[in-house]
Design an enzyme around this catalytic site. Structure first.
Site, PDB file in Angstrom:
ATOM      1  CB  THR A  13      47.868  43.557  41.177  1.00  0.00           C
ATOM      2  OG1 THR A  13      48.713  44.676  41.438  1.00  0.00           O
ATOM      3  CG2 THR A  13      47.054  43.235  42.410  1.00  0.00           C
ATOM      4  CE  LYS A 105      38.583  47.094  34.717  1.00  0.00           C
ATOM      5  NZ  LYS A 105      39.126  46.303  35.779  1.00  0.00           N
ATOM      6  CD  GLU A 129      32.437  35.755  36.105  1.00  0.00           C
ATOM      7  OE1 GLU A 129      31.759  34.889  35.556  1.00  0.00           O
ATOM      8  OE2 GLU A 129      31.949  36.836  36.516  1.00  0.00           O
ATOM      9  N   GLY A 187      45.863  52.709  48.777  1.00  0.00           N
ATOM     10  CA  GLY A 187      46.100  51.963  47.534  1.00  0.00           C
ATOM     11  C   GLY A 187      44.823  51.552  46.815  1.00  0.00           C
ATOM     12  CD  GLU A 190      45.257  52.791  39.378  1.00  0.00           C
ATOM     13  OE1 GLU A 190      46.459  53.064  39.245  1.00  0.00           O
ATOM     14  OE2 GLU A 190      44.805  51.629  39.401  1.00  0.00           O
ATOM     15  CG  ASP A 201      36.364  50.627  36.598  1.00  0.00           C
ATOM     16  OD1 ASP A 201      37.096  49.865  35.955  1.00  0.00           O
ATOM     17  OD2 ASP A 201      35.713  50.262  37.601  1.00  0.00           O
ATOM     18  CE  LYS A 205      34.975  47.220  36.955  1.00  0.00           C
ATOM     19  NZ  LYS A 205      35.306  47.788  38.261  1.00  0.00           N
ATOM     20  N   GLY A 302      41.382  43.394  43.430  1.00  0.00           N
ATOM     21  CA  GLY A 302      42.387  42.745  44.276  1.00  0.00           C
ATOM     22  C   GLY A 302      42.976  41.535  43.582  1.00  0.00           C
TER      23      GLY A 302
HETATM   24  N1  HSE Z   1      39.361  50.228  39.946  1.00  0.00           N
HETATM   25  C1  HSE Z   1      38.280  49.287  40.076  1.00  0.00           C
HETATM   26  C2  HSE Z   1      37.470  49.596  41.314  1.00  0.00           C
HETATM   27  C3  HSE Z   1      38.714  47.873  40.172  1.00  0.00           C
HETATM   28  O1  HSE Z   1      37.782  50.505  42.062  1.00  0.00           O
HETATM   29  O2  HSE Z   1      36.487  48.902  41.504  1.00  0.00           O
HETATM   30  C4  HSE Z   1      39.097  47.298  38.871  1.00  0.00           C
HETATM   31  O3  HSE Z   1      38.028  47.350  37.979  1.00  0.00           O
END
Ligand code: HSE
Length: 435
Positions: A13, A105, A129, A187, A190, A201, A205, A302
Site C-alpha cells: 500500500t 514505527k 516522518e 478495510g 486488520e 500501535d 508512535k 493510507g
Molecule cells: N493502523 C494505524 C491506524 C495506521 O489505524 O492508525 C498505521 O499506523
C-alpha cells in the site's frame, strides 16, 4: 544533474503510493530537492504486483538484501514492516553507507536506539516522518519547527482505527464489536486488530514522539498501554452527558518527578478541537513553553498520505546527504550525546482526573459510603449524575467526575468501594484530561 537513486523495499500500500507520488510530482519534487529522485530498483516478494505497480518501468527483484548492497542505490526506503527482517535490512543498508527512510514505527520503537547508534557511526541519515500519524508532519514539527521550545506535553489521537471505532460507537450508539466489524469491512482494521485496538500501535508512535520531544532514548517497554476493547456504549453516552468525548490518547508529559508515557481511553471536554477529530483522522496537540498550544491534524494512514511523508523524507535526505554529520539534523532532535535519562513514571504515580461509573443497590447511605472513601483519600467529586432505577430494578448507575489524584490513590479508593456490600461488580474507571 545526477539523480538520487532510491531502492524501495516493499511495494504494498505505502510503497505503491510512494511510487505513484514520486512519478506524478517528479518535476516539482526535483525543483524542491535540487535533483531528480528516482526509484531505481524495487524489492518485493510479489514480483507480479511490483511489475504491475511500476508498469515495468523499474527493475524489480525479490531479494531485498540485494537492493541494500546495490552500489547504484543512494537511499533505501524500508516499507516491509515488522521488526525482524526489516531490522536486518536497515542495519545492512546502514553498514553499506546508505541513508534510510522508513515508516516502520514498531521497528523504531523497539530497535531505534540500535539503528540510530549504527547510523551515527556510519554517518548516514535515518528519516521516519511516515512512522507517526502518516501524512501529518508531526516529526518535522517536533524536531525542527518547535526547536526553540521546552515541550511540556503531547496528547495525540494517533491510531485512526481506534478513533473510527470510538466515533462510530458514539454517533451510531453501537457496541464495540459492531463498530470493529464495520472497521474491518471498510478495510480500516486488520483481520487481527490487536495492535490497533489494544493501543500497541499508539504506544509505538508515542515512544517516538516522546523521544524527540524530550531528548530521551526509545523506551517502548515503559509505556502504560490500555486499549479500547472494554469500553461500552453506556460510558460513551454518560461521558457525553457530562460534556466529554472518549478518545484513545497517547499522552506524554514532563513533570517535576519524571515523564509520563501512557496510552489509554481518555475523556476530553467536547469543546476541545481534538475531541472533534472523528473517523480515521489523527490529531496531535502539543503544549510548548514559547509557542503555547499547537494542533496538527490529518490522515494518519493510507497509501498517498503516508507516501507524502516518505517522499518528504527523501527530499530532506537528498538536500542534506552531502552535509557532514554535524550539519545534519539529529535523528531525535537533540544531539546524540545529549540524550537524557529522565525517569519514566510508573502508571501508579501518574496524576489525572477520573470518570467513574459505579453500579450500586438503590438503598439509603450507599452514596455516603462511597463519598467517604473518596474523601478519606482527598479525592474530590467535581460532578455527579445518578440515574433513576428502571422499572422493577433495584440497582442504579452513579456517574462521577473527580479532581486530579495520583493513580495509586484512586486504585486504593476503588478497592474500598468495590468491597462495599452495596456495590455491584467492578467500578468502571476511565481517565479524564481537561487538556
Ligand atoms: N493502523 C494505524 C491506524 C495506521 O489505524 O492508525 C498505521 O499506523
Amino acid at each position: 544533474m545526477k539523480a538520487m537513486n532510491v531502492g524501495l523495499l516493499g511495494i504494498g500500500t505505502v510503497g505503491g503510493g510512494t511510487y505513484a507520488v514520486l512519478e506524478r510530482n517528479q518535476s516539482e519534487i526535483a525543483r524542491r530537492a535540487g535533483c531528480p529522485i528516482r526509484i531505481s530498483v524495487v524489492a518485493d516478494k510479489d514480483l507480479d504486483r511490483a511489475a504491475r505497480v511500476t508498469g515495468g518501468k523499474v527493475r524489480v527483484v525479490d531479494d531485498a538484501f540485494a537492493v541494500v548492497s546495490d552500489p547504484e542505490v543512494d537511499i533505501v526506503v524500508e516499507l516491509i514492516g515488522g521488526t525482524t527482517i526489516a531490522r536486518e535490512l536497515m542495519l545492512a543498508a546502514i553498514a553499506q553507507g546508505k541513508h534510510v527512510v522508513t515508516a516502520n514505527k514498531a521497528l523504531l520503537a523497539h530497535h531505534g536506539n540500535e539503528i540510530f547508534a549504527a547510523a551515527y557511526r556510519a554517518g548516514v541519515m535515518v528519516a521516519f516522518e511516515g512512522a507517526v500519524a502518516g501524512g501529518v508532519p508531526i516529526i518535522k514539527a517536533l524536531r525542527e519547527g518547535l526547536t526553540a521550545n521546552r515541550i511540556e506535553w503531547i496528547a495525540g489521537i494517533i491510531n485512526g482505527t481506534s478513533n473510527y471505532i470510538l466515533s462510530e460507537m458514539r454517533s451510531k450508539r453501537v457496541s464495540f464489536a459492531t463498530a470493529l466489524g464495520d472497521a474491518q469491512r471498510l478495510g480500516y482494521a486488520e483481520a487481527d486488530p490487536t495492535f490497533d485496538i489494544e493501543g500497541i500501535d499508539a504506544s509505538h508512535k508515542l515512544t517516538i514522539m516522546a523521544a524527540i520531544a524530550f531528548g530521551i532514548p526509545m523506551q517502548v517497554d515503559k509505556v502504560y498501554t490500555e486499549g479500547i476493547a472494554r469500553l461500552s456504549p453506556e460510558d460513551i453516552r454518560y461521558a457525553e452527558e457530562l460534556g466529554y468525548r472518549i478518545k484513545l490518547l497517547g499522552i506524554t508529559r514532563r513533570t517535576p518527578v519524571g515523564l509520563e508515557l501512557r496510552v489509554h481511553p481518555t475523556l476530553v471536554p467536547s469543546t476541545r478541537l481534538i475531541a472533534n477529530v472523528e473517523g480515521v483522522m489523527n490529531a496531535i496537540l502539543v503544549q510548548a513553553d514559547a509557542v503555547g498550544r499547537t494542533l496538527y491534524y490529518g490522515a494518519g494512514a493510507g497509501a498517498e498520505p503516508t507516501a507524502s511523508a516518505v517522499v518528504a523524507d527523501l527530499v530532506d535526505v537528498t538536500r542534506m546527504h552531502s552535509a557532514s554529520r554535524k550539519h545534519q539534523v539529529p535523528y531525535l532532535a537533540f544531539q546524540p550525546d545529549q540524550l537524557s535519562d529522565i525517569p519514566i513514571l510508573p502508571m501508579e504515580e501518574v496524576q489525572t482526573s477520573y470518570y467513574l461509573r459505579i453500579r450500586a443497590y438503590d438503598r439509603p447511605g450507599v452514596l455516603a459510603d462511597v463519598t467517604r472513601i473518596l474523601a478519606d483519600r482527598q479525592i474530590s467529586i467535581e460532578a455527579m449524575v445518578q440515574r433513576e432505577p428502571s422499572e422493577g430494578e433495584d440497582q442504579v448507575d452513579v456517574i462521577m467526575r473527580t479532581n486530579r489524584t495520583i493513580e495509586k490513590n484512586m486504585v486504593a479508593a476503588l478497592d474500598g468501594i468495590e468491597a462495599l456490600a452495596s456495590i455491584v461488580g467492578k467500578v468502571i474507571r476511565i481517565r479524564l484530561e481537561e487538556l
